[in-house]
Design a protein around this motif. Structure first.
Motif, PDB file in Angstrom:
ATOM      1  N   LEU A 198      35.610   0.979  27.463  1.00 57.40           N
ATOM      2  CA  LEU A 198      34.731   1.143  26.304  1.00 57.40           C
ATOM      3  C   LEU A 198      33.253   1.069  26.679  1.00 57.40           C
ATOM      4  O   LEU A 198      32.404   1.502  25.901  1.00 57.40           O
ATOM      5  CB  LEU A 198      35.048   0.088  25.244  1.00 57.40           C
ATOM      6  CG  LEU A 198      36.436   0.180  24.628  1.00 57.40           C
ATOM      7  CD1 LEU A 198      36.698  -1.024  23.730  1.00 57.40           C
ATOM      8  CD2 LEU A 198      36.617   1.477  23.862  1.00 57.40           C
ATOM      9  N   LYS A 199      32.930   0.538  27.843  1.00 57.26           N
ATOM     10  CA  LYS A 199      31.540   0.431  28.289  1.00 57.26           C
ATOM     11  C   LYS A 199      31.230   1.439  29.399  1.00 57.26           C
ATOM     12  O   LYS A 199      30.185   1.377  30.024  1.00 57.26           O
ATOM     13  CB  LYS A 199      31.256  -0.999  28.784  1.00 57.26           C
ATOM     14  CG  LYS A 199      31.411  -2.068  27.712  1.00 57.26           C
ATOM     15  CD  LYS A 199      30.532  -1.835  26.500  1.00 57.26           C
ATOM     16  CE  LYS A 199      29.089  -2.175  26.806  1.00 57.26           C
ATOM     17  NZ  LYS A 199      28.202  -1.927  25.665  1.00 57.26           N
ATOM     18  N   THR A 200      32.134   2.389  29.625  1.00 61.77           N
ATOM     19  CA  THR A 200      31.979   3.382  30.682  1.00 61.77           C
ATOM     20  C   THR A 200      31.543   4.710  30.076  1.00 61.77           C
ATOM     21  O   THR A 200      32.103   5.157  29.082  1.00 61.77           O
ATOM     22  CB  THR A 200      33.326   3.579  31.416  1.00 61.77           C
ATOM     23  OG1 THR A 200      33.752   2.306  31.926  1.00 61.77           O
ATOM     24  CG2 THR A 200      33.209   4.572  32.543  1.00 61.77           C
ATOM     25  N   VAL A 201      30.547   5.346  30.686  1.00 60.69           N
ATOM     26  CA  VAL A 201      30.129   6.673  30.251  1.00 60.69           C
ATOM     27  C   VAL A 201      31.247   7.652  30.620  1.00 60.69           C
ATOM     28  O   VAL A 201      31.706   7.686  31.767  1.00 60.69           O
ATOM     29  CB  VAL A 201      28.794   7.086  30.914  1.00 60.69           C
ATOM     30  CG1 VAL A 201      28.420   8.511  30.532  1.00 60.69           C
ATOM     31  CG2 VAL A 201      27.691   6.113  30.526  1.00 60.69           C
ATOM     32  N   SER A 202      31.692   8.419  29.635  1.00 62.76           N
ATOM     33  CA  SER A 202      32.817   9.338  29.842  1.00 62.76           C
ATOM     34  C   SER A 202      32.385  10.595  30.587  1.00 62.76           C
ATOM     35  O   SER A 202      31.260  11.075  30.441  1.00 62.76           O
ATOM     36  CB  SER A 202      33.430   9.727  28.496  1.00 62.76           C
ATOM     37  OG  SER A 202      33.968   8.599  27.862  1.00 62.76           O
ATOM     38  N   ASP A 203      33.323  11.135  31.367  1.00 65.50           N
ATOM     39  CA  ASP A 203      33.090  12.360  32.138  1.00 65.50           C
ATOM     40  C   ASP A 203      33.281  13.590  31.257  1.00 65.50           C
ATOM     41  O   ASP A 203      34.098  13.586  30.331  1.00 65.50           O
ATOM     42  CB  ASP A 203      34.093  12.447  33.299  1.00 65.50           C
ATOM     43  CG  ASP A 203      33.911  11.329  34.312  1.00 65.50           C
ATOM     44  OD1 ASP A 203      32.771  10.874  34.513  1.00 65.50           O
ATOM     45  OD2 ASP A 203      34.935  10.907  34.903  1.00 65.50           O
ATOM     46  N   GLU A 204      32.543  14.642  31.582  1.00 61.73           N
ATOM     47  CA  GLU A 204      32.723  15.929  30.907  1.00 61.73           C
ATOM     48  C   GLU A 204      34.143  16.436  31.166  1.00 61.73           C
ATOM     49  O   GLU A 204      34.716  16.184  32.232  1.00 61.73           O
ATOM     50  CB  GLU A 204      31.744  16.973  31.470  1.00 61.73           C
ATOM     51  CG  GLU A 204      30.293  16.703  31.153  1.00 61.73           C
ATOM     52  CD  GLU A 204      29.862  17.344  29.851  1.00 61.73           C
ATOM     53  OE1 GLU A 204      30.325  18.451  29.538  1.00 61.73           O
ATOM     54  OE2 GLU A 204      29.045  16.722  29.159  1.00 61.73           O
ATOM     55  N   VAL A 205      34.690  17.141  30.196  1.00 61.48           N
ATOM     56  CA  VAL A 205      35.957  17.835  30.400  1.00 61.48           C
ATOM     57  C   VAL A 205      35.619  19.096  31.185  1.00 61.48           C
ATOM     58  O   VAL A 205      34.880  19.958  30.703  1.00 61.48           O
ATOM     59  CB  VAL A 205      36.633  18.183  29.052  1.00 61.48           C
ATOM     60  CG1 VAL A 205      37.867  19.046  29.283  1.00 61.48           C
ATOM     61  CG2 VAL A 205      36.979  16.913  28.293  1.00 61.48           C
ATOM     62  N   ASN A 234      38.866   8.455  30.011  1.00 62.00           N
ATOM     63  CA  ASN A 234      37.434   8.531  30.279  1.00 62.00           C
ATOM     64  C   ASN A 234      36.942   9.986  30.298  1.00 62.00           C
ATOM     65  O   ASN A 234      36.383  10.451  31.284  1.00 62.00           O
ATOM     66  CB  ASN A 234      37.146   7.833  31.618  1.00 62.00           C
ATOM     67  CG  ASN A 234      35.681   7.681  31.884  1.00 62.00           C
ATOM     68  OD1 ASN A 234      34.883   7.573  30.963  1.00 62.00           O
ATOM     69  ND2 ASN A 234      35.319   7.683  33.154  1.00 62.00           N
ATOM     70  N   LEU A 235      37.171  10.691  29.179  1.00 65.01           N
ATOM     71  CA  LEU A 235      36.722  12.085  29.055  1.00 65.01           C
ATOM     72  C   LEU A 235      35.966  12.256  27.744  1.00 65.01           C
ATOM     73  O   LEU A 235      36.258  11.575  26.758  1.00 65.01           O
ATOM     74  CB  LEU A 235      37.913  13.050  29.099  1.00 65.01           C
ATOM     75  CG  LEU A 235      38.600  13.199  30.447  1.00 65.01           C
ATOM     76  CD1 LEU A 235      39.856  14.052  30.315  1.00 65.01           C
ATOM     77  CD2 LEU A 235      37.657  13.797  31.501  1.00 65.01           C
ATOM     78  N   ARG A 236      35.022  13.205  27.724  1.00 58.67           N
ATOM     79  CA  ARG A 236      34.161  13.430  26.559  1.00 58.67           C
ATOM     80  C   ARG A 236      34.885  14.292  25.519  1.00 58.67           C
ATOM     81  O   ARG A 236      34.764  15.511  25.524  1.00 58.67           O
ATOM     82  CB  ARG A 236      32.839  14.066  26.970  1.00 58.67           C
ATOM     83  CG  ARG A 236      32.009  13.127  27.856  1.00 58.67           C
ATOM     84  CD  ARG A 236      30.621  13.621  28.062  1.00 58.67           C
ATOM     85  NE  ARG A 236      29.804  13.446  26.877  1.00 58.67           N
ATOM     86  CZ  ARG A 236      29.207  12.317  26.528  1.00 58.67           C
ATOM     87  NH1 ARG A 236      29.354  11.233  27.263  1.00 58.67           N
ATOM     88  NH2 ARG A 236      28.473  12.258  25.442  1.00 58.67           N
ATOM     89  N   ILE A 294      36.258  17.660  18.873  1.00 54.66           N
ATOM     90  CA  ILE A 294      35.195  18.332  19.622  1.00 54.66           C
ATOM     91  C   ILE A 294      35.274  17.851  21.068  1.00 54.66           C
ATOM     92  O   ILE A 294      35.441  16.656  21.326  1.00 54.66           O
ATOM     93  CB  ILE A 294      33.814  18.104  18.963  1.00 54.66           C
ATOM     94  CG1 ILE A 294      32.729  18.941  19.609  1.00 54.66           C
ATOM     95  CG2 ILE A 294      33.469  16.649  18.913  1.00 54.66           C
ATOM     96  CD1 ILE A 294      31.434  19.001  18.791  1.00 54.66           C
ATOM     97  N   ILE A 295      35.199  18.783  21.981  1.00 57.86           N
ATOM     98  CA  ILE A 295      35.237  18.506  23.416  1.00 57.86           C
ATOM     99  C   ILE A 295      33.815  18.648  23.961  1.00 57.86           C
ATOM    100  O   ILE A 295      33.099  19.584  23.594  1.00 57.86           O
ATOM    101  CB  ILE A 295      36.187  19.483  24.142  1.00 57.86           C
ATOM    102  CG1 ILE A 295      37.613  19.338  23.595  1.00 57.86           C
ATOM    103  CG2 ILE A 295      36.158  19.278  25.657  1.00 57.86           C
ATOM    104  CD1 ILE A 295      38.571  20.444  24.040  1.00 57.86           C
TER     105      ILE A 295
END
Length: 163
Positions: A14-21, A55-57, A70-71
């Motif tokens: 929850l505190k990790t910036v998610s990676d782009e798909v 961990n994906l946007r 929305i992706i």
């Protein structure tokens, strides 16, 4: 697919910036199906992928009968005078605090076919777009609280049965 368990405050995802798909594949399609199933549980306005441990946007929303996803969302516009609105979070169950949000939000991203999409709205939809995008940036709404409210929120978290 399935309704997934919601990760709770304290989980590092929850505190990790998610990676782009990067690629729309079967894994991405399964993630979106799970997000859509998970957000349709009554009382839910949005679910970010990080809230189900991915961990994906990407996120889903369910506001006033409008259900979607929305992706790789990017907030394109926030407008109006920011106002304090009562906000809660599935990852911080049972707590509600006034949080500063813009009354209008517009986000752009892509769908499962790779097509550009745009989602915009006022009220709860604007709040959900901001809240879920925050999740993908590793932020919880608690991070946006004024200092006295944040102190009180953290006290309530520590005293909660789920923490």
């Amino acid at each position: 697919m399935s309704v997934r368990e919601i990760r709770l405050f304290g989980d590092p995802v929850l505190k990790t910036v998610s990676d782009e798909v990067a690629e729309i594949d079967e894994r991405t399609r399964g993630l979106i199906a799970d997000l859509l199933d998970t957000v349709q549980v009554p009382g839910r306005a949005g679910v970010a992928a990080s809230q189900i441990g991915v961990n994906l946007r990407a996120f889903s929303y369910n506001v006033d009968g409008q259900i979607g996803y929305i992706i790789n969302p990017v907030i394109e516009e926030l407008s109006g005078e920011p106002e304090m609105v009562d906000e809660g979070c599935l990852s911080v169950p049972g707590l509600w605090f006034p949080t500063r949000r813009y009354p209008f939000a517009r986000a752009r991203g892509i769908d499962l076919d790779g097509n550009a999409i745009e989602v915009s709205g006022t009220g709860v939809l604007a709040q959900a777009l901001q809240h879920e995008t925050d999740h993908l940036d590793g932020l919880l709404y608690l991070d946006r609280l004024e200092k006295p409210e944040r102190r009180e929120a953290m006290r309530q978290v520590r005293e909660s049965k789920w923490f």
